[in-house]
Design a protein around this motif. Structure first.
Motif, PDB file in Angstrom:
ATOM      1  N   LYS A 166      -9.929   1.316  22.224  1.00 47.67           N
ATOM      2  CA  LYS A 166      -8.639   0.332  22.170  1.00 47.67           C
ATOM      3  C   LYS A 166      -8.606  -0.392  20.824  1.00 47.67           C
ATOM      4  O   LYS A 166      -7.956  -1.104  20.563  1.00 47.67           O
ATOM      5  CB  LYS A 166      -8.592  -0.564  23.193  1.00 47.67           C
ATOM      6  N   GLU A 167      -9.963  -0.177  20.035  1.00 47.13           N
ATOM      7  CA  GLU A 167     -10.146  -0.719  18.561  1.00 47.13           C
ATOM      8  C   GLU A 167      -9.900   0.324  17.614  1.00 47.13           C
ATOM      9  O   GLU A 167     -10.625   1.143  17.309  1.00 47.13           O
ATOM     10  CB  GLU A 167     -11.322  -1.303  18.605  1.00 47.13           C
ATOM     11  N   PRO A 168      -8.700   0.106  16.694  1.00 43.28           N
ATOM     12  CA  PRO A 168      -8.429   1.248  15.728  1.00 43.28           C
ATOM     13  C   PRO A 168      -9.436   1.124  14.500  1.00 43.28           C
ATOM     14  O   PRO A 168      -9.499   2.019  13.704  1.00 43.28           O
ATOM     15  CB  PRO A 168      -7.171   1.110  15.389  1.00 43.28           C
ATOM     16  N   ILE A 169     -10.101  -0.071  14.616  1.00 36.00           N
ATOM     17  CA  ILE A 169     -10.977  -0.189  13.096  1.00 36.00           C
ATOM     18  C   ILE A 169     -12.388   0.143  13.213  1.00 36.00           C
ATOM     19  O   ILE A 169     -13.083  -0.268  14.144  1.00 36.00           O
ATOM     20  CB  ILE A 169     -10.844  -1.932  12.709  1.00 36.00           C
ATOM     21  N   THR A 170     -12.882   0.881  12.333  1.00 31.00           N
ATOM     22  CA  THR A 170     -14.316   1.185  12.344  1.00 31.00           C
ATOM     23  C   THR A 170     -14.811   0.231  11.336  1.00 31.00           C
ATOM     24  O   THR A 170     -14.575   0.502  10.131  1.00 31.00           O
ATOM     25  CB  THR A 170     -14.360   2.748  11.899  1.00 31.00           C
ATOM     26  N   VAL A 203       0.799  -1.125  -0.132  1.00 28.26           N
ATOM     27  CA  VAL A 203      -0.052   0.055  -0.226  1.00 28.26           C
ATOM     28  C   VAL A 203       0.874   1.319  -0.060  1.00 28.26           C
ATOM     29  O   VAL A 203       1.795   1.170   0.849  1.00 28.26           O
ATOM     30  CB  VAL A 203      -1.083  -0.074   1.328  1.00 28.26           C
ATOM     31  N   GLU A 204       0.473   2.229  -0.920  1.00 31.40           N
ATOM     32  CA  GLU A 204       1.381   3.327  -0.860  1.00 31.40           C
ATOM     33  C   GLU A 204       0.630   4.586  -0.832  1.00 31.40           C
ATOM     34  O   GLU A 204      -0.097   5.022  -1.408  1.00 31.40           O
ATOM     35  CB  GLU A 204       2.009   3.510  -2.412  1.00 31.40           C
ATOM     36  N   LYS A 205       0.904   5.204   0.551  1.00 31.69           N
ATOM     37  CA  LYS A 205       0.197   6.449   1.015  1.00 31.69           C
ATOM     38  C   LYS A 205      -1.358   6.664   0.639  1.00 31.69           C
ATOM     39  O   LYS A 205      -1.779   7.688  -0.103  1.00 31.69           O
ATOM     40  CB  LYS A 205       1.077   7.608   0.195  1.00 31.69           C
ATOM     41  N   VAL A 206      -2.024   5.637   1.109  1.00 28.58           N
ATOM     42  CA  VAL A 206      -3.483   5.671   0.949  1.00 28.58           C
ATOM     43  C   VAL A 206      -4.240   6.303   2.239  1.00 28.58           C
ATOM     44  O   VAL A 206      -3.709   5.890   3.400  1.00 28.58           O
ATOM     45  CB  VAL A 206      -4.305   4.316   0.519  1.00 28.58           C
ATOM     46  N   ASP A 207      -5.154   7.304   1.982  1.00 24.04           N
ATOM     47  CA  ASP A 207      -5.893   7.530   3.352  1.00 24.04           C
ATOM     48  C   ASP A 207      -6.804   6.397   3.684  1.00 24.04           C
ATOM     49  O   ASP A 207      -7.851   6.590   2.972  1.00 24.04           O
ATOM     50  CB  ASP A 207      -6.617   8.788   2.945  1.00 24.04           C
ATOM     51  N   ILE A 208      -6.701   5.715   4.558  1.00 23.60           N
ATOM     52  CA  ILE A 208      -7.355   4.778   5.073  1.00 23.60           C
ATOM     53  C   ILE A 208      -8.319   5.168   6.601  1.00 23.60           C
ATOM     54  O   ILE A 208      -8.810   4.419   7.219  1.00 23.60           O
ATOM     55  CB  ILE A 208      -6.869   3.261   5.363  1.00 23.60           C
ATOM     56  N   SER A 209      -8.094   6.564   6.635  1.00 20.50           N
ATOM     57  CA  SER A 209      -8.498   6.834   8.175  1.00 20.50           C
ATOM     58  C   SER A 209      -9.900   6.748   8.379  1.00 20.50           C
ATOM     59  O   SER A 209     -10.434   6.720   9.554  1.00 20.50           O
ATOM     60  CB  SER A 209      -7.873   8.355   8.519  1.00 20.50           C
ATOM     61  N   PRO A 210     -10.671   6.836   7.297  1.00 19.93           N
ATOM     62  CA  PRO A 210     -12.180   6.661   7.460  1.00 19.93           C
ATOM     63  C   PRO A 210     -12.450   5.165   8.283  1.00 19.93           C
ATOM     64  O   PRO A 210     -13.537   5.024   8.883  1.00 19.93           O
ATOM     65  CB  PRO A 210     -12.774   6.659   6.152  1.00 19.93           C
ATOM     66  N   LEU A 222      -3.512   3.802  15.188  1.00 22.43           N
ATOM     67  CA  LEU A 222      -2.803   2.453  15.231  1.00 22.43           C
ATOM     68  C   LEU A 222      -1.819   2.518  16.313  1.00 22.43           C
ATOM     69  O   LEU A 222      -1.216   3.777  16.570  1.00 22.43           O
ATOM     70  CB  LEU A 222      -2.044   2.317  14.153  1.00 22.43           C
ATOM     71  N   PRO A 223      -1.461   1.517  16.739  1.00 23.76           N
ATOM     72  CA  PRO A 223      -0.242   1.594  17.953  1.00 23.76           C
ATOM     73  C   PRO A 223       0.882   2.234  17.330  1.00 23.76           C
ATOM     74  O   PRO A 223       1.235   2.252  16.060  1.00 23.76           O
ATOM     75  CB  PRO A 223      -0.009   0.102  18.285  1.00 23.76           C
ATOM     76  N   ASP A 224       1.874   2.905  18.273  1.00 26.78           N
ATOM     77  CA  ASP A 224       3.103   3.642  17.705  1.00 26.78           C
ATOM     78  C   ASP A 224       2.828   4.720  16.996  1.00 26.78           C
ATOM     79  O   ASP A 224       3.725   5.243  16.121  1.00 26.78           O
ATOM     80  CB  ASP A 224       4.248   2.703  17.023  1.00 26.78           C
ATOM     81  N   GLY A 225       1.420   5.239  16.806  1.00 24.52           N
ATOM     82  CA  GLY A 225       1.382   6.487  16.049  1.00 24.52           C
ATOM     83  C   GLY A 225       1.291   6.466  14.550  1.00 24.52           C
ATOM     84  O   GLY A 225       1.907   7.551  13.901  1.00 24.52           O
TER      85      GLY A 225
END
Length: 546
Positions: A374-378, A301-308, A313-316
């Motif tokens: 504690k769960e990063p996934i929506t 994966v290359e620089k994809v905005d998956i934040s939605p 994620l751990p370690d920022g």
């Protein structure tokens, strides 16, 4: 232009010489009934076959202009001619020799009709782009067999496959009109509120797991639409047809195992393409930009905005510009969705069997055990309606394991004994009666898409200059191999070749460090629309036959 006897004399002169002497036959030759272009001669008997074009004037061929009077008809008729030539090649005697000696090949399709470069037709001529393995014994030229190919086999192909008097005219016209009707449906789908259509009587199951031909043996159950979902469409050529219309929104396909859920979805995946007569899926039509989404463990994966879908994620680790050499199931699926959204899809297709479970759902019990912070996934269940209501992107989802999706579905289709049933109201009643206490976990605010700008140095060929498809699922790009196993809508090795050539063409002409990925893709496709598919080939103007 040379006379055909000059080719004959050259072949006689180089007989039994080293293979490289075949280079002397490159050129253009007048055969009277047709013109022969020997564009490229292979370097040795084991190299890819030589590239040859056979051009016949429209006066000689006699093809009726109505068969290629529009772009749609032209694509269909060129496809038909390619298959006709291929069928006639199979009838020719086989010549013996070293390596590819005597091989004659034209690129033609399987069950789908695709725009190709193997045949070109216009008002002036019809041209077939053929590959020929020039005959040899060891590394020595076998001119006698080469003479048979050029002076016996090619005239036979011209007579049988490039002369209209030897065609089944009704079959050719049926081929063209079917393609035209298929394109008509695809163009009007969104206008009539649909994202897909499956004609009554369609045969969806395939012959086997390794064959894309229709199932004919055993118990074959034709597709019949539920009355509540049946629509009628008037076609330009074949009159009225009826079938199941899938409306815009969120559609679930449910049912027990082995009852036909995945078979239906796979037919819809391939519905972005038109199919040949007799395929069974001729009128399984999906919007042209539909994208099959799946988890793809291990993809880059290359620089994809998956934040939605994934944040904190751990370690920022940054998920607005997410990069990895080895994505997990959930991160790869998030990236696949956001890439499809970035490029402009109107329909996502998903099957729970190939999705990451933790990406699709977090039920009420898991929500209580693992707190949201504690769960990063929506999970997708909490975004799927937003994707449709705010972005106009529909979803068709095979879901046999989680009734929580009843809460977000516009339509629920149950496959039972290979037949579809509209169970939307029943699913809504169950959702109302059996509350799950599951909490929606998505953050407030719109889904944002961050366009990516392509950097030229990231796509430059390193080491080898070669771009070649190794199969449908592997593309050699310079010294690297791009694995496309999970790009499930690719159906033809020549498509994979086209992907590689599009990258090469885009890098040369449009990648400048400023334009976005979507802009570049659109510009390439504008060129293809204007100049034809040939334009992306390094053999443009000669033999871009595959």
């Amino acid at each position: 232009m040379k006379n055909k006897m000059e080719l004959y004399e050259t072949l006689n002169r180089i007989n039994n010489k080293g293979y490289k002497a075949y280079k002397d036959i490159e050129g253009v030759y007048d055969f009277g009934q047709f013109t022969l272009f020997i564009d490229h001669v292979q370097s040795d008997p084991f190299a890819p076959p030589s590239r040859v074009r056979v051009r016949v004037s429209m006066k000689e061929s006699g093809f009726e202009g109505k068969l290629f009077s529009t772009k749609e008809r032209k694509i269909a008729f060129e496809d038909y001619i390619s298959r006709k030539i291929y069928g006639e090649i199979l009838k020719l005697p086989k010549l013996k020799g070293t390596g590819n000696s005597g091989v004659i090949f034209i690129d033609c399709g399987g069950q789908e009709i695709l725009e190709r470069t193997s045949v070109k037709i216009d008002n002036d001529f019809v041209e077939a782009r053929i590959s020929i393995g020039l005959p040899a014994f060891g590394r020595k030229i076998n001119s006698k067999s080469a003479e048979r190919i050029f002076f016996e086999f090619l005239p036979i192909l011209v007579k049988r496959a490039l002369t209209y008097e030897n065609y089944d005219k009704k079959e050719a016209e049926k081929w063209v009109k079917l393609y035209e009707d298929q394109e008509y449906i695809r163009k009007i789908l969104l206008d009539i509120g649909l994202i897909a259509f499956i004609k009554d009587g369609s045969i969806l199951p395939r012959e086997s797991g390794i064959s894309d031909k229709p199932l004919k043996k055993g118990k074959v159950i034709p597709f019949i639409s539920p009355e509540s979902l049946r629509v009628e469409i008037e076609l330009p050529n074949n009159g009225k047809i009826t079938g199941m219309g899938i409306k815009k929104g969120v559609t679930l396909i449910v049912g027990g195992g082995y009852h036909g859920k995945t078979t239906l979805l796979k037919a819809l995946e391939r519905g972005v393409y038109n199919h040949i007569p007799g395929d069974g899926r001729e009128f399984v039509i999906t919007v042209k930009d539909a994208v099959k989404i799946r988890a793809e463990d291990g993809r880059r994966v290359e620089k994809v905005d998956i934040s939605p879908f994934i944040a904190n994620l751990p370690d920022g680790q940054d998920t607005k510009r997410f990069s990895t050499e080895n994505a997990s199931g959930s991160t790869s699926q998030a990236a696949n969705i956001m890439e499809a959204v970035e490029i402009g899809t109107s329909l996502l297709l998903l099957d729970e069997d190939t999705c990451a479970t933790n990406f699709m759902i977090r039920d009420a019990r898991m929500q209580k055990l693992v707190a949201k912070e504690k769960e990063p996934i929506t999970p997708f269940i909490d975004r799927v309606r937003q994707i449709y209501e705010e972005m106009g992107i529909s979803t068709i989802l095979v879901m046999g394991g989680s009734g929580d999706y009843f809460d977000v579905a516009d339509c629920v289709i149950k496959m039972q004994d290979y037949r579809p049933y509209d169970v939307t109201e029943e699913a809504r009643k169950i959702a109302f009666q059996l509350k799950t206490d599951r909490r929606v976990e998505r953050a407030e605010g719109p889904i944002t898409v961050t366009p990516r700008v392509i950097m030229k140095e990231g796509l430059e060929l390193r080491g080898k200059e070669k771009i070649k498809s190794r199969d449908v699922d592997t593309l050699q790009y310079g010294g690297e191999f791009i694995e496309l196993d999970y790009v499930e809508q690719l159906v033809d090795r020549s498509q994979t070749s086209a992907v590689g050539e599009i990258i090469r063409y885009a890098v040369k002409k449009y990648v400048d460090g400023k334009r976005t990925l979507k802009e570049i893709v659109e510009m390439v496709f504008e060129d293809i629309e204007k100049y034809g598919l040939d334009i992306i080939s390094p053999f443009y103007g000669k033999h871009p036959g595959n």
